[in-house]
Motif scaffolding. Sequence first.
Motif, PDB file in Angstrom:
ATOM      1  N   ALA A 112       9.767  -0.003 -11.855  1.00 31.91           N
ATOM      2  CA  ALA A 112       8.463   0.637 -12.039  1.00 31.91           C
ATOM      3  C   ALA A 112       7.965   0.556 -13.476  1.00 31.91           C
ATOM      4  O   ALA A 112       6.779   0.311 -13.718  1.00 31.91           O
ATOM      5  N   VAL A 116       7.319  -4.443 -12.744  1.00 30.40           N
ATOM      6  CA  VAL A 116       5.972  -4.508 -12.156  1.00 30.40           C
ATOM      7  C   VAL A 116       4.918  -4.791 -13.223  1.00 30.40           C
ATOM      8  O   VAL A 116       4.087  -5.698 -13.059  1.00 30.40           O
ATOM      9  N   LYS A 120       2.492  -8.666 -14.121  1.00 25.71           N
ATOM     10  CA  LYS A 120       1.045  -8.746 -14.328  1.00 25.71           C
ATOM     11  C   LYS A 120       0.711  -9.149 -15.767  1.00 25.71           C
ATOM     12  O   LYS A 120      -0.146 -10.004 -16.006  1.00 25.71           O
ATOM     13  N   SER A 148       2.044   1.959 -12.156  1.00 27.73           N
ATOM     14  CA  SER A 148       3.291   1.620 -11.484  1.00 27.73           C
ATOM     15  C   SER A 148       4.178   2.850 -11.305  1.00 27.73           C
ATOM     16  O   SER A 148       4.763   3.065 -10.231  1.00 27.73           O
ATOM     17  N   VAL A 183       0.546  -2.081  -5.415  1.00 26.88           N
ATOM     18  CA  VAL A 183       0.731  -2.872  -6.634  1.00 26.88           C
ATOM     19  C   VAL A 183      -0.075  -4.163  -6.551  1.00 26.88           C
ATOM     20  O   VAL A 183      -0.693  -4.596  -7.536  1.00 26.88           O
ATOM     21  N   TYR A 187      -2.896  -5.504  -9.143  1.00 29.76           N
ATOM     22  CA  TYR A 187      -2.881  -6.834  -9.743  1.00 29.76           C
ATOM     23  C   TYR A 187      -4.235  -7.528  -9.588  1.00 29.76           C
ATOM     24  O   TYR A 187      -4.702  -8.223 -10.486  1.00 29.76           O
TER      25      TYR A 187
END
Length: 254
Positions: A112, A116, A120, A148, A183, A187
């Motif tokens: 997290a 994540v 990105k 996240s 998520v 993104y």
Amino acid sequence: MNSATVRNLLVRGMLAGLAAGLLALVVSYFLGEPSVDAAIAFEEAHAHGGDHGEELVTRTMQSTAGLSTGVLVYGVAFGGIAALAYCFALGRIGRFGPRSSALLLAVAGLVAVYVVPFLKYPAQPPAVGDPDTVGQRTALYFLMVLLSVLLAVATVILGKRLAPRLGNWNATIAAAAFFVLAVGLAYVFLPSHDSVPEQFPADVLWEFRLATLAVQVTLWTVFGLVFGVLAERVLVPRAAAAAEQAGRAAPVPH
């Protein structure tokens, strides 16, 4: 959980963070510093004007004392924050023991807090990119971190709410699907920002990003392992441990 237990876990979390920081420092020095040197050499080779003024802190100082101070201070602070999160999560994420809870927290935190956002907005070497966009890139990265973490918390809550109706396995799958979908939407809607010059060596960029990922994996993994052992010593009742030890020492009747 009383305040004395929280204080004990906080201290042990900082110690575990220090231990994790020491190993992360070794990984950072041997894996990350060569790519940083290559990035600085690229920036100097393509700089315009030639005169950058007197260097206040030498590169040697940055890669030794500066790196050590930064990583170790970060490790201690990281360990303290993770220990407080552990105190909050303990007993709320299922019937796991102290060690299992610490490892679960470490894995969830790594995903997290770092993985994540990293997927990105991947890390890029220092001295590379447009300096005018540093503020914007930093804001976007921390926004992704915040999203996240919030989505991870929402995923745990959703899984616990669905478990009585769907069962633990199906609830876990449904909650994980929610996290991946949310998520993915983040993104899509958050703007992308890549300021790495096209002529920057791809192998150097790849090695730097792998090194940063290795540092974080080391940090979280070592913390989870060390803190799990230290937390267990605090949370497992001493009386039960003493009784178990006495039982082992008792003579076997003939």
